[in-house]
Motif scaffolding. Structure first.
Motif, PDB file in Angstrom:
ATOM      1  N   UNK A 359       8.548   6.706 -87.097  1.00  0.00           N
ATOM      2  CA  UNK A 359       9.372   7.489 -87.839  1.00  0.00           C
ATOM      3  C   UNK A 359       9.668   7.114 -89.251  1.00  0.00           C
ATOM      4  N   UNK A 360       9.914   5.532 -88.918  1.00  0.00           N
ATOM      5  CA  UNK A 360       9.322   5.160 -91.079  1.00  0.00           C
ATOM      6  C   UNK A 360       8.507   6.084 -91.831  1.00  0.00           C
ATOM      7  N   UNK A 361       7.250   5.775 -91.455  1.00  0.00           N
ATOM      8  CA  UNK A 361       5.812   5.978 -91.362  1.00  0.00           C
ATOM      9  C   UNK A 361       6.109   6.890 -91.587  1.00  0.00           C
ATOM     10  N   UNK A 362       6.519   8.517 -90.477  1.00  0.00           N
ATOM     11  CA  UNK A 362       6.254   9.540 -91.135  1.00  0.00           C
ATOM     12  C   UNK A 362       7.353   9.959 -91.890  1.00  0.00           C
ATOM     13  N   UNK A 363       8.258   9.277 -92.167  1.00  0.00           N
ATOM     14  CA  UNK A 363       9.198   9.752 -93.950  1.00  0.00           C
ATOM     15  C   UNK A 363       8.239   8.657 -94.797  1.00  0.00           C
ATOM     16  N   UNK A 364       8.081   8.392 -95.206  1.00  0.00           N
ATOM     17  CA  UNK A 364       7.083   7.917 -96.173  1.00  0.00           C
ATOM     18  C   UNK A 364       5.727   8.983 -96.551  1.00  0.00           C
ATOM     19  N   UNK A 365       5.429   9.194 -95.279  1.00  0.00           N
ATOM     20  CA  UNK A 365       4.345  10.356 -96.116  1.00  0.00           C
ATOM     21  C   UNK A 365       4.649  11.467 -96.224  1.00  0.00           C
ATOM     22  N   UNK A 366       5.718  12.397 -94.941  1.00  0.00           N
ATOM     23  CA  UNK A 366       6.314  13.761 -95.648  1.00  0.00           C
ATOM     24  C   UNK A 366       7.026  13.321 -96.749  1.00  0.00           C
ATOM     25  N   UNK A 367       7.346  12.783 -97.171  1.00  0.00           N
ATOM     26  CA  UNK A 367       7.947  12.494 -98.569  1.00  0.00           C
ATOM     27  C   UNK A 367       7.109  12.093 -99.530  1.00  0.00           C
ATOM     28  N   UNK A 368       6.099  11.937 -99.058  1.00  0.00           N
ATOM     29  CA  UNK A 368       4.570  11.685-100.272  1.00  0.00           C
ATOM     30  C   UNK A 368       4.586  13.335-100.160  1.00  0.00           C
ATOM     31  N   UNK A 369       4.605  14.101 -99.940  1.00  0.00           N
ATOM     32  CA  UNK A 369       3.959  15.350 -99.246  1.00  0.00           C
ATOM     33  C   UNK A 369       2.700  15.431 -98.289  1.00  0.00           C
ATOM     34  N   UNK A 370       2.727  14.699 -97.555  1.00  0.00           N
ATOM     35  CA  UNK A 370       1.447  14.397 -96.673  1.00  0.00           C
ATOM     36  C   UNK A 370       1.909  14.960 -95.310  1.00  0.00           C
ATOM     37  N   UNK A 371       1.195  14.872 -94.251  1.00  0.00           N
ATOM     38  CA  UNK A 371       0.983  15.808 -92.857  1.00  0.00           C
ATOM     39  C   UNK A 371       2.117  14.781 -92.085  1.00  0.00           C
ATOM     40  N   UNK A 372       3.095  15.292 -91.299  1.00  0.00           N
ATOM     41  CA  UNK A 372       3.574  14.734 -90.016  1.00  0.00           C
ATOM     42  C   UNK A 372       2.898  13.920 -88.974  1.00  0.00           C
ATOM     43  N   UNK A 373       1.360  13.934 -88.945  1.00  0.00           N
ATOM     44  CA  UNK A 373       0.838  13.202 -88.329  1.00  0.00           C
ATOM     45  C   UNK A 373      -0.316  13.049 -89.216  1.00  0.00           C
ATOM     46  N   UNK A 374      -1.254  12.029 -88.748  1.00  0.00           N
ATOM     47  CA  UNK A 374      -2.546  11.510 -88.811  1.00  0.00           C
ATOM     48  C   UNK A 374      -3.300  11.248 -87.655  1.00  0.00           C
ATOM     49  N   UNK A 375      -3.957  12.376 -87.569  1.00  0.00           N
ATOM     50  CA  UNK A 375      -5.286  13.054 -86.979  1.00  0.00           C
ATOM     51  C   UNK A 375      -5.393  11.537 -86.734  1.00  0.00           C
ATOM     52  N   UNK A 376      -6.596  11.235 -87.277  1.00  0.00           N
ATOM     53  CA  UNK A 376      -8.024  10.480 -87.508  1.00  0.00           C
ATOM     54  C   UNK A 376      -7.415   9.171 -87.196  1.00  0.00           C
ATOM     55  N   UNK A 377      -5.890   8.745 -87.365  1.00  0.00           N
ATOM     56  CA  UNK A 377      -5.055   7.671 -87.092  1.00  0.00           C
ATOM     57  C   UNK A 377      -4.824   7.905 -85.457  1.00  0.00           C
ATOM     58  N   UNK A 378      -4.496   8.573 -84.926  1.00  0.00           N
ATOM     59  CA  UNK A 378      -3.772   8.603 -83.503  1.00  0.00           C
ATOM     60  C   UNK A 378      -4.695   8.411 -82.286  1.00  0.00           C
ATOM     61  N   UNK A 379      -6.682   9.103 -83.353  1.00  0.00           N
ATOM     62  CA  UNK A 379      -7.269   9.086 -82.630  1.00  0.00           C
ATOM     63  C   UNK A 379      -8.279   7.143 -82.287  1.00  0.00           C
ATOM     64  N   UNK A 380      -8.016   7.133 -83.521  1.00  0.00           N
ATOM     65  CA  UNK A 380      -8.162   5.443 -83.201  1.00  0.00           C
ATOM     66  C   UNK A 380      -6.831   4.812 -82.257  1.00  0.00           C
ATOM     67  N   UNK A 381      -5.537   5.208 -82.637  1.00  0.00           N
ATOM     68  CA  UNK A 381      -5.025   4.629 -80.887  1.00  0.00           C
ATOM     69  C   UNK A 381      -5.645   5.017 -79.898  1.00  0.00           C
ATOM     70  N   UNK A 382      -5.944   5.812 -79.353  1.00  0.00           N
ATOM     71  CA  UNK A 382      -6.216   6.871 -78.446  1.00  0.00           C
ATOM     72  C   UNK A 382      -7.212   5.457 -77.029  1.00  0.00           C
ATOM     73  N   UNK A 383      -8.303   5.519 -78.877  1.00  0.00           N
ATOM     74  CA  UNK A 383      -9.725   3.982 -78.214  1.00  0.00           C
ATOM     75  C   UNK A 383      -9.092   3.173 -78.380  1.00  0.00           C
ATOM     76  N   UNK A 384      -8.144   2.794 -79.163  1.00  0.00           N
ATOM     77  CA  UNK A 384      -7.909   1.247 -78.583  1.00  0.00           C
ATOM     78  C   UNK A 384      -7.230   0.915 -77.031  1.00  0.00           C
ATOM     79  N   UNK A 385      -6.040   1.887 -76.663  1.00  0.00           N
ATOM     80  CA  UNK A 385      -5.991   1.067 -75.726  1.00  0.00           C
ATOM     81  C   UNK A 385      -6.734   2.002 -74.648  1.00  0.00           C
ATOM     82  N   UNK A 386      -7.648   3.076 -74.954  1.00  0.00           N
ATOM     83  CA  UNK A 386      -9.305   2.794 -74.031  1.00  0.00           C
ATOM     84  C   UNK A 386      -9.806   2.121 -73.477  1.00  0.00           C
ATOM     85  N   UNK A 387     -10.455   0.996 -75.003  1.00  0.00           N
ATOM     86  CA  UNK A 387     -11.301   0.145 -75.000  1.00  0.00           C
ATOM     87  C   UNK A 387     -10.537  -0.902 -74.084  1.00  0.00           C
TER      88      UNK A 387
END
Length: 410
Positions: A359-387
């Motif tokens: 939640x802190x990362x989301x707050x910092x991203x949106x505070x700088x005008x970024x998106x709420x989610x990072x699709x690339x980061x989430x994809x990497x997390x799914x791959x790590x758990x699957x591996x």
């Protein structure tokens, strides 16, 4: 048809000539007839291995009186992918070495490795109380300083006297009898080294922690209390800056269920922790081997906390060569369920911490005008758990990501 001669083995060690590390290396049958190259530091010894100028390097890692050897841990942490091949444990006895004709009354400076000076501090205070103590890169280097007239006496093994033309002024000067030092023979992963001894019964790991050792005591105490880590030995030393290095010894190999759980939990709590390989634990020369002991891989040299074996979640989970346990009793099941409850509490606490961080990362991203989610980061997390966890890992990762996108835990 004659076979071509085998290439000469090449070993590096923490030198110069006359160190306990050299003696540990020469205790290996494979060192006979090999080319032995001394190095001034542990980092330089490993550098020879990485450049393929040596097949492996012998380094001191732990003393039962003085503790871990920080220089070796820093070298292992900074070197890319070293792998431990063998372990050697030596009994350590120190002597005071001087130039011929030097009486104790004339000694004003004594040099030695910091670990050695720590083990003879009481003797020095009683016999040469006015002598100033000077740290050296090794005990053999201290002997060289004495030979060159730069110091009056050196703390080293008796065997170090002859190569440097020195005299043994006093022997057996260690404050604690029966002390041992543990040495690791390290090679480059995938490089030419020694054939592995079977079966491997120890896995070592190393990683970095934020904060000095005294600042991470709480984390270490929490890890040591965990049911999966009761047979794991954990050490923390300064990394030379504001952080610490964590060294962990796990009984068994990573492909054995109890060890796999311990390794997985440690990697979860200490991101970046990496394996130094699995190898056969050496026997402590101070006591005879007892194959009937349930955890004799400790070999008495203070490597593990007591003689407790690692817990299992099912009665038919065994380590290689161990007899199959008897049928579980209701008491066994109740005890294992208590361990499950402990693990659930640990996992829930960890998830809450992850949620807050997300939640802190989301707050910092949106505070700088970024998106709420990072699709690339989430994809990497799914791959790590699957591996790491197989087919169900991706589903677990998706549930975790969904949780972290919603409300934070209270």
């Amino acid at each position: 048809m004659d076979r071509p001669p085998r290439p000469q083995r090449r070993f590096a060690y923490l030198g110069p000539r006359g160190t306990f590390t050299e003696r540990a290396l020469r205790s290996l049958p494979e060192a006979e007839g090999a080319r032995l190259t001394p190095a001034a530091t542990a980092s330089q010894a490993l550098a020879l291995v990485l450049r393929a100028d040596a097949d492996a390097a012998m380094l001191p890692v732990h003393n039962t009186v003085a503790g871990m050897v920080p220089d070796t841990l820093r070298a292992l942490a900074e070197s890319p992918a070293p792998s431990v091949l063998r372990e050697v444990v030596l009994g350590i006895e120190f002597a005071l070495l001087v130039r011929p004709g030097t009486p104790l009354a004339r000694i004003r400076t004594v040099s030695g490795h910091p670990h050695a000076l720590r083990q003879v501090g009481g003797w020095l205070s009683g016999r040469v109380p006015r002598a100033r103590r000077l740290s050296a890169a090794s005990n053999a280097e201290a002997a060289r300083l004495v030979r060159e007239g730069e110091c009056d006496a050196a703390v080293a093994g008796e065997f170090t006297a002859a190569p440097y033309g020195l005299r043994v002024a006093a022997s057996g000067i260690q404050d604690t009898a029966g002390a041992t030092t543990r040495f690791l023979l390290c090679a480059r992963s995938g490089g030419r080294g020694l054939p592995a001894l079977a079966p491997a019964d120890r896995t070592s790991m190393i990683g970095r922690l934020d904060g000095r050792p005294q600042d991470v005591d709480g984390l270490l105490a929490d890890l040591r209390r965990h049911p999966f880590l009761r047979a794991v030995s954990l050490y923390a030393v300064r990394d030379g800056g504001r952080g610490s290095l964590l060294f962990a010894d796990c009984p068994g190999r990573p492909d054995e269920p109890p060890s796999a759980r311990a390794v997985g939990l440690l990697r979860l709590r200490v991101p970046g922790l990496r394996s130094l390989g699995s190898y056969t634990a050496a026997q402590d020369p101070s006591r005879p081997h007892d194959p009937s002991h349930p955890n004799d891989l400790c070999h008495g040299h203070d490597s593990y906390e007591g003689s407790r074996t690692m817990p299992t979640e099912a009665a038919d989970v065994t380590t290689t060569g161990a007899p199959r346990p008897a049928q579980p009793t209701p008491e066994d099941i109740a005890q294992l369920r208590e361990q499950i409850d402990d693990l659930d509490r640990f996992l829930i606490g960890t998830l809450k911490e992850r949620l807050r961080t997300s939640r802190e990362i989301q707050r910092l991203r949106t505070g700088r005008g970024g998106t709420h989610l990072d699709a690339g980061r989430e994809h990497a997390i799914r791959g790590r758990y699957a591996e790491e966890l197989g087919e169900g890992g991706a589903g677990l990762a998706e549930a975790l990501l969904q949780l972290c996108r919603g409300r934070s835990a209270r």
